[in-house]
Design an enzyme around this catalytic site. Structure first.
Site, PDB file in Angstrom:
ATOM      1  N   SER A 203       0.782  -1.234   0.000  1.00 20.23           N
ATOM      2  CA  SER A 203       0.000   0.000   0.000  1.00 20.23           C
ATOM      3  C   SER A 203       0.813   1.282   0.000  1.00 20.23           C
ATOM      4  CB  SER A 203      -0.953   0.011   1.201  1.00 20.23           C
ATOM      5  OG  SER A 203      -0.226  -0.062   2.412  1.00 20.23           O
ATOM      6  N   HIS A 231      -5.337  -3.960  -2.133  1.00 19.79           N
ATOM      7  CA  HIS A 231      -5.070  -2.894  -3.094  1.00 19.79           C
ATOM      8  C   HIS A 231      -4.988  -3.427  -4.523  1.00 19.79           C
ATOM      9  CE1 HIS A 231      -4.366   0.366  -0.177  1.00 19.79           C
ATOM     10  NE2 HIS A 231      -3.968  -0.626   0.613  1.00 19.79           N
ATOM     11  N   LYS A 261     -11.955  -0.311  -1.016  1.00 17.39           N
ATOM     12  CA  LYS A 261     -11.047   0.456  -1.868  1.00 17.39           C
ATOM     13  C   LYS A 261     -11.638   0.557  -3.276  1.00 17.39           C
ATOM     14  CE  LYS A 261      -7.196  -0.581   1.155  1.00 17.39           C
ATOM     15  NZ  LYS A 261      -8.011  -1.161   2.236  1.00 17.39           N
TER      16      LYS A 261
END
Length: 411
Positions: A203, A231, A261
Site C-alpha cells: 500500500s 489494493h 477500496k
C-alpha cells in the site's frame, strides 16, 4: 499510596509525536470522490469546509465508484428492502440474501469455490490467521498491519523475510526446516503447518509481490499461501487481483481482499475452498462475534464489482497511472513499484510535510507517508490517481509537483 498515579500520560505521548513530526490529524471532506471541499482539523468542534475545491490524489477509491449513481442506487435499494444494518452476527440472524449474492460474485471473480464477507479487511486478516492456528508463519517485512497483528494474535512462530525477495524467503524456509529437523529428528517438520503471508500490492511502496516464485517455494516446502489483495481487488484481469492476472488461482490457498477500496464500499472478504470457508465461518472469532456486514455495503460492493468487471473504469485508471508516472519520472522523481500506487520518495519527513503543504496550497491533496508507516529516511508522498480524474486533472497535478519541487530545491 495516595500520591500513586497508575494512569497514562497522554499529553507527553502527544508531545513526543509532535516533536518527531509524526502527529496525525483528521481532515474532513464533504464527499468521497476525485475532488472535494476539505476542512482543517477541528478537534471536537464542527469542522468548517474550505471555500475552494481540491483535487484528491491520495484516495484508495481507485475506480472512482463511490459516487457512481449505480452503486449508490444499489445501496439505497438494499436499505429499502433489507435494512440499513445486519442487526446481529451472521451466524445468528444477520445473514441475508444480499450477503450471499456478494459472496457468489466474489468467488466467481476470484476463481474459488466460495467466499466469505467480513465486517472489515482487518477483521478478515486477523480472523483468518488466528482461526488457522499455523505453527509457523513466513511474513514479508512490509506486510500490512492487519497481517502483522494476525501473526501476533496467532501466538505462533513468525519469521520475517526481506521485502518481495524470493531468495530471502527460501533462506527462511530452509533455515526453519533445518532447525526443526535437527531438534526433532524422528518426526521432522511434516506435521507442522506452515503459512506464507504477503500483500500482493503493497500500500505505501507500490510494489507487487513475486507471487509465482512464492508459490513455487510454497509447493517445494509444503506450505500454504495466503495473499492480501486489498489494493488489487477489482483492478486486474476481469475485476480480479494479481492472483487472477498471473493465473495462480489453483496455487494460492487463501485470497483475502477488501470491499473498501476499488469496490467503493466497506468490509473485507476471504475466498478459497469450501472447507476453508466452512472453517472460518465456525472458527474465525472476528466473523462470529461481529455484527454482519451492513446489507447496504454488501449491495454497493456487488454493484461496484460488476462495474469493475464490465465497464471501462479499469482501463481509464491505468491510463491515468501511466500518464502520472511518466510525468513524475520525467521531472526526475524516483517512483518505485509497478502498481497504481505511485510513491514519490522524498527522504526526510519534514521535506515530505513541506511538499504536501505546498501541494495543498495549490489545491492538490497528497498527504505524506512518514515513519512509523515507512522506515526512517524513506518518507514519501503517496500519489494515487482515480479513474474519474480527467486529463486536465492529471496535468494540474503534475504542474503542481513541478512547482513545489522546484521551490523546495528537490528538483
Amino acid at each position: 499510596m495516595e500520591d500513586c498515579d497508575r494512569g497514562f500520560d497522554l499529553e507527553a505521548r502527544l508531545g513526543s509525536l509532535e516533536e518527531r513530526a509524526q502527529k496525525r490529524t483528521l481532515s474532513p471532506v464533504d464527499r468521497v470522490a476525485e475532488r472535494g471541499y476539505f476542512a482543517d482539523a477541528a478537534g471536537g468542534d464542527l469542522p468548517v469546509l474550505d471555500t475552494d475545491e481540491a483535487l484528491v490524489f491520495s484516495s484508495n477509491n481507485y475506480l472512482g465508484l463511490t459516487d457512481d449513481q449505480r452503486v449508490q442506487d444499489a445501496a439505497r435499494q438494499a436499505a429499502a428492502t433489507v435494512g440499513t444494518g445486519a442487526g446481529a452476527s451472521r451466524i445468528i440472524t444477520g445473514d441475508t440474501m444480499v450477503h450471499h449474492d456478494l459472496e457468489r460474485l466474489l468467488a466467481e471473480t476470484k476463481g474459488t469455490e466460495r467466499a466469505l464477507a467480513f465486517s472489515s479487511g482487518y477483521a478478515a486478516n486477523v480472523g483468518t490467521i488466528t482461526a488457522l492456528e499455523p505453527d509457523v508463519i513466513f511474513s514479508d517485512e512490509r506486510n500490512h498491519a492487519s497481517l502483522i497483528d494476525g501473526c501476533r494474535l496467532a501466538d505462533c512462530e513468525t519469521i520475517v523475510y526481506d521485502h518481495c525477495d524470493p531468495a530471502s524467503l527460501r533462506d527462511a524456509l530452509e533455515s526453519r526446516a533445518a532447525v526443526a529437523d535437527s531438534t526433532n529428528a524422528d518426526a521432522g517438520t511434516e506435521d507442522e503447518s506452515w503459512l506464507i503471508v504477503t500483500d500482493t500490492v503493497f500500500s505505501v511502496d507500490g510494489t507487487v509481490a513475486p507471487l509465482s516464485a512464492i508459490c513455487d517455494l510454497a509447493e517445494e516446502f509444503g506450505a500454504w499461501v495466503m495473499v492480501d489483495e486489498a489494493h488489487a481487488t477489482g483492478l486486474y484481469a476481469d475485476g480480479g487481483g494479481v492472483v487472477q492476472a498471473e493465473g495462480l488461482e489453483d496455487r494460492v490457498h487463501i485470497q483475502m481482499g477488501t470491499l473498501s477500496k476499488a469496490l467503493a464500499s466497506q468490509g473485507g472478504y476471504v475466498a478459497g475452498s469450501d472447507a476453508l470457508i466452512e472453517s472460518l465461518l465456525n472458527e474465525a472469532r472476528s466473523f462470529a462475534f461481529s455484527t454482519g456486514l451492513a446489507p447496504t455495503a454488501a449491495a454497493a460492493a456487488s454493484e461496484a464489482l460488476h462495474l469493475a468487471r464490465h465497464s471501462e473504469a479499469r482501463e481509464q485508471l491505468w491510463e491515468n497511472v501511466a500518464h502520472l508516472r511518466d510525468g513524475l519520472e520525467t521531472m526526475g522523481f524516483s517512483i518505485p513499484g509497478e502498481s497504481q500506487i505511485l510513491p514519490v520518495i522524498v527522504g526526510d519527513q519534514r521535506d515530505a510535510l513541506a511538499f504536501a503543504d505546498g501541494l495543498r496550497a495549490r489545491g492538490i491533496v497528497v498527504p505524506p507517508i512518514r515513519p512509523p508507516a515507512v522506515p526512517e529516511g524513506e518518507s514519501r508522498l503517496r500519489v494515487a490517481p482515480i479513474a474519474t480524474h480527467d486529463r486536465d486533472d492529471i496535468i494540474t497535478c503534475l504542474e503542481s509537483f513541478r512547482t513545489v519541487g522546484s521551490e523546495l530545491g528537490l528538483l
